[in-house]
Write an enzyme that holds these catalytic residues in place. Structure first.
Site, PDB file in Angstrom:
ATOM      1  N   ASP A  92     -18.963   4.248 -19.639  1.00  0.00           N
ATOM      2  CA  ASP A  92     -19.147   3.204 -20.637  1.00  0.00           C
ATOM      3  C   ASP A  92     -20.229   3.594 -21.637  1.00  0.00           C
ATOM      4  OD1 ASP A  92     -19.293   0.831 -22.010  1.00  0.00           O
ATOM      5  OD2 ASP A  92     -20.130  -0.334 -20.361  1.00  0.00           O
ATOM      6  N   ASP A 271     -17.793   1.834 -28.592  1.00  0.00           N
ATOM      7  CA  ASP A 271     -17.940   1.404 -27.203  1.00  0.00           C
ATOM      8  C   ASP A 271     -16.673   1.677 -26.401  1.00  0.00           C
ATOM      9  OD1 ASP A 271     -18.501   0.138 -24.830  1.00  0.00           O
ATOM     10  OD2 ASP A 271     -18.734  -1.858 -25.682  1.00  0.00           O
TER      11      ASP A 271
END
Length: 415
Positions: A92, A271
């Site tokens: 992530d 992201d």
């Protein structure tokens, strides 16, 4: 650019994840909206064990790429401890913590057993991560060796979750490996796995790259540490400076829909842990005004007609350092809306609690990304279409489905 120490993780989509656009929006709001202390996760990355054909890494570090389902949720397999305990982790770029379930966590079937790893060392302190949606994960800290794509990180500090909200305990992934700056770690002063790769000289270039494929095009994805594969993208990388060294946050100079200048700009966060593109309501309204029949439905959020006319539109372009980067309509048009025949969820949606725009995987699938922690910048280029469909897809589907059944059976026994 890639060097001889570059290694790669190849990714497969989670075959058991269902497209759930509204839930994705709730999670990203929890991740980036105050007062969240540590971003959560939406998408997961998984490792496949075969060899790729175009990597420059040494064979022990190369893992081939397959796509076993719809390209929505990705996760990667990481080994922790002297006995190489395996975990499926969210990689992530929108968070910085590394954590996995501890053996004392009663809601998990896959946990880390501290007593069986001879290299494990306890680390003083505890961690607790609170999310904007009220979910939490908490536990103790430890140190051990971590194997990421064949790179052995020694004495990595990580969280061992002893308690989790059901948001996490019901997930098919086991934890999170954050790749953002350590300034947003829940435990101050802890180096991230990426920073430890650099500190321990496991990679000579302080960068990593991300490529995400589509199921309809042979799919999968790849994380590569220490370099990037120029065969994955067209032309040259456009480098965009990081504006705030917390997330991978850069400046967006403009927004277009086709040839229409929407005259909007903002900082954006790139992201990998977010499925969608998230923007404020006024921006979402401006974008969807260019899509005939698009609706901001009270129940379902932004939805668009599932028609050839909408599919033929040019999509959205984000201007980064003077270059337009596309989010195309086949990535914007997502799953069908229950109870709204002829409509699909939009991959671009709105949330006014998030102070910046979020460019999630519907952006990254079209645009190859390189994250440079040495020069604090992000390189972006249009992805090349894949050359072929991997032959191992069908077998990987079968293997992952059998593994999912085993995990579900274990959960039933625990409950």
């Amino acid at each position: 650019m890639s060097d001889q120490r570059a290694v790669s993780l190849h990714l497969t989509c989670n075959p058991n994840y269902e497209l759930r656009t509204p839930e994705s929006l709730k999670l990203v709001a929890a991740k980036h909206a105050p007062p969240a202390k540590k971003p959560g996760f939406l998408q997961r990355l998984v490792v496949d064990k075969a060899l790729t054909t175009n990597s420059v890494a040494s064979p022990p570090y190369v893992e081939s790429l397959t796509d076993v389902a719809r390209d929505v949720q990705y996760y990667a397999e990481v080994e922790i401890g002297s006995n190489e305990q395996k975990f499926r982790l969210d990689f992530d770029t929108g968070s910085s913590d590394l954590w996995v379930p501890d053996s004392t966590c009663k809601t998990r079937s896959v946990t880390f057993n501290r007593t069986t790893s001879t290299t494990f060392k306890p680390f003083k302190g505890k961690f607790k991560i609170s999310y904007g949606d009220g979910s939490t994960v908490s536990g103790i800290l430890g140190q051990d060796r971590i194997n990421v794509a064949g790179l052995i990180i020694e004495d990595q500090i990580f969280g061992l979750a002893t308690k989790e909200s059901t948001t996490f305990s019901n997930d098919v992934v086991d934890g999170v490996l954050g790749l953002a700056y350590s300034s947003i770690c829940s435990v101050p002063g802890v180096l991230t796995p990426l920073e430890n790769m650099i500190e321990q000289k496991l990679i000579t270039s302080p960068i990593f790259s991300v490529w995400l494929g589509r199921n309809t095009e042979g799919g999968g994805g790849e994380y590569r540490f220490g370099g990037y594969d120029s065969e994955r993208f067209e032309g040259e990388l456009t480098w965009v400076p990081v504006t705030v060294r917390r997330y991978w946050q850069v400046k967006c100079d403009g927004l277009f829909f086709g040839d229409v200048d929407l005259k909007l700009k903002s900082d954006v966060i790139i992201d990998t842990g977010t499925t969608l593109v998230i923007v404020p309501t006024l921006v979402a309204e401006a974008i969807h005004a260019q899509i005939p029949g698009a609706i901001n439905d009270k129940k379902h959020g932004w939805i668009v007609p599932n028609t050839p006319e909408v599919a033929a539109l040019n999509g959205v372009q984000f201007v980064l350092n003077g270059v337009k980067f596309n989010v195309i309509m086949k990535d914007i048009m997502r799953e069908s809306v229950w109870g709204k025949r002829g409509y699909v969820y939009s991959g671009i949606t709105s949330n006014d609690q998030i102070p910046v725009w979020i460019l999630g995987d519907v952006f990254i699938k079209e645009n190859f990304c390189v994250f440079d922690m040495g020069k604090h910048r992000v390189g972006i280029a249009k992805c090349k279409p894949p050359n072929r469909i991997q032959p191992s897809v069908i077998q990987q589907v079968k293997d992952d489905f059998e593994e999912f059944q085993k995990r579900q059976a274990s959960k039933c026994l625990i409950m």
